[in-house]
Enzyme design. Sequence first.
Site, mmCIF file in Angstrom:
data_model
loop_
_atom_site.group_PDB
_atom_site.id
_atom_site.type_symbol
_atom_site.label_atom_id
_atom_site.label_comp_id
_atom_site.label_asym_id
_atom_site.label_seq_id
_atom_site.Cartn_x
_atom_site.Cartn_y
_atom_site.Cartn_z
ATOM 1 N N ARG A 10 0.844 -1.196 0.000
ATOM 2 C CA ARG A 10 0.000 0.000 0.000
ATOM 3 C C ARG A 10 0.877 1.242 0.000
ATOM 4 O O ARG A 10 2.010 1.211 0.475
ATOM 5 C CB ARG A 10 -0.906 0.003 1.225
ATOM 6 C CG ARG A 10 -1.837 -1.202 1.338
ATOM 7 C CD ARG A 10 -2.620 -1.137 2.640
ATOM 8 N NE ARG A 10 -3.557 -2.265 2.750
ATOM 9 C CZ ARG A 10 -3.294 -3.397 3.390
ATOM 10 N NH1 ARG A 10 -2.116 -3.568 3.987
ATOM 11 N NH2 ARG A 10 -4.182 -4.376 3.445
ATOM 12 N N LYS A 59 -2.501 -2.371 7.697
ATOM 13 C CA LYS A 59 -3.665 -1.858 8.406
ATOM 14 C C LYS A 59 -3.693 -2.432 9.820
ATOM 15 O O LYS A 59 -3.426 -3.612 10.023
ATOM 16 C CB LYS A 59 -4.948 -2.236 7.652
ATOM 17 C CG LYS A 59 -5.126 -1.484 6.337
ATOM 18 C CD LYS A 59 -6.433 -1.840 5.680
ATOM 19 C CE LYS A 59 -6.635 -1.041 4.391
ATOM 20 N NZ LYS A 59 -7.874 -1.416 3.700
ATOM 21 N N HIS A 85 -2.342 2.633 -5.963
ATOM 22 C CA HIS A 85 -3.041 1.356 -5.720
ATOM 23 C C HIS A 85 -3.099 0.495 -6.978
ATOM 24 O O HIS A 85 -3.235 -0.730 -6.892
ATOM 25 C CB HIS A 85 -4.451 1.623 -5.198
ATOM 26 C CG HIS A 85 -4.948 0.579 -4.259
ATOM 27 N ND1 HIS A 85 -4.401 0.383 -3.004
ATOM 28 C CD2 HIS A 85 -5.913 -0.349 -4.396
ATOM 29 C CE1 HIS A 85 -5.034 -0.616 -2.414
ATOM 30 N NE2 HIS A 85 -5.953 -1.067 -3.225
ATOM 31 N N ARG A 97 -0.493 -2.041 -6.911
ATOM 32 C CA ARG A 97 -0.839 -3.146 -6.003
ATOM 33 C C ARG A 97 -1.756 -4.147 -6.701
ATOM 34 O O ARG A 97 -1.551 -5.352 -6.627
ATOM 35 C CB ARG A 97 -1.511 -2.555 -4.759
ATOM 36 C CG ARG A 97 -1.887 -3.544 -3.675
ATOM 37 C CD ARG A 97 -2.274 -2.754 -2.429
ATOM 38 N NE ARG A 97 -3.068 -3.520 -1.485
ATOM 39 C CZ ARG A 97 -2.562 -4.331 -0.567
ATOM 40 N NH1 ARG A 97 -1.259 -4.524 -0.495
ATOM 41 N NH2 ARG A 97 -3.351 -4.959 0.282
ATOM 42 N N HIS A 105 -3.975 -8.939 2.977
ATOM 43 C CA HIS A 105 -5.424 -8.768 2.885
ATOM 44 C C HIS A 105 -6.130 -9.313 4.125
ATOM 45 O O HIS A 105 -5.791 -10.379 4.613
ATOM 46 C CB HIS A 105 -5.968 -9.526 1.667
ATOM 47 C CG HIS A 105 -6.062 -8.688 0.447
ATOM 48 N ND1 HIS A 105 -6.394 -9.206 -0.784
ATOM 49 C CD2 HIS A 105 -5.881 -7.361 0.249
ATOM 50 C CE1 HIS A 105 -6.401 -8.227 -1.683
ATOM 51 N NE2 HIS A 105 -6.095 -7.119 -1.078
ATOM 52 N N TYR A 130 -2.575 -18.725 6.783
ATOM 53 C CA TYR A 130 -1.506 -17.929 6.188
ATOM 54 C C TYR A 130 -0.280 -17.849 7.088
ATOM 55 O O TYR A 130 0.826 -17.635 6.617
ATOM 56 C CB TYR A 130 -1.992 -16.501 5.897
ATOM 57 C CG TYR A 130 -3.265 -16.454 5.106
ATOM 58 C CD1 TYR A 130 -4.286 -15.580 5.450
ATOM 59 C CD2 TYR A 130 -3.456 -17.300 4.024
ATOM 60 C CE1 TYR A 130 -5.458 -15.536 4.741
ATOM 61 C CE2 TYR A 130 -4.633 -17.268 3.316
ATOM 62 C CZ TYR A 130 -5.637 -16.382 3.672
ATOM 63 O OH TYR A 130 -6.792 -16.360 2.968
#
Length: 295
Positions: free
Chosen positions: A130, A154, A226, A229, A252, A261
């Site tokens: 990002r 995030k 973006h 990305r 994500h 993950y």
Amino acid sequence: MSENSIEAYVRDVEKLSQFAEIAKHQPKPETITERDIMDFLEYLNDFGLSATSQARILSGVKSFYKYMAIENLIQTDPTHLIESPKVGRKLPDTLSFPEIEQMLEMVDVSTPEGTRNRAILEVLYSCGMRVSELIDLKLTNCYFDIGFVRVFGKGRKVRLIPIGRDAIKYTKIYLETIRNHQEVKEEAEDIVFLNRRGKPLSRVMIFLIIKDLAERAGIQKNISPHTFRHSFATHLIEGGADLRAVQEMLGHESITTTEIYTHLDRVFLEETMRSFHPRENRLSSVSKYQSAGSK
């Protein structure tokens, strides 16, 4: 069918299998429902895949279930009532690999800003990060010796991302020839990319740099940081990369559990990027060609 067609169909079914594994942990073809197929298409859309690419993948999955029905392995075909994505619907713009290279060629690396901007574009496309992660990238979080960078996504969630050879090369050039000779402000001492006053770059500045390069390259698309990305994810997935690895690299969030993950190790992520990223593939092909030539 041709060998290429068969391989493409197998990859399509593997993508569904990977998604089912992410969502359910114990996927079985006969337990997939129509809702699962719809969620799978939404998942692909979130990665920025075009409607055409989604339709092609769905076609492969439909063929697989048609075979399952013919062989009496399923009672109900979950894809039967699902229509292909409409080509005209709004999706994030992505850049093709030639368009990425066109934009890179527009950068004037004879100037300090150009040297920095080339490194920025290489890092965006190589890592799929990002813009907020790019402007916060720290020198102490760059592990170029092992080919990884650490970013804070995030919610300040930390992840390691493989970084490509070109991105490392141009970032090192910028650091050694430009940044090392700047007067850096105290708050920016550990920040990689700086403006001419030695301060961190803003999101708006990155946006303007990319808009300008896209215009100069003659690209008539709605381009933003973006977009790089989305392009990163699209090129990896369309090349056959494992969905879980791409999701891990992008950081994500998902409504489904993401525990799986955490078990993907550094080597697996690095191999995924090296094998399926267009710039890494190009470098590998050149390297093999040069090795063959030397023999």
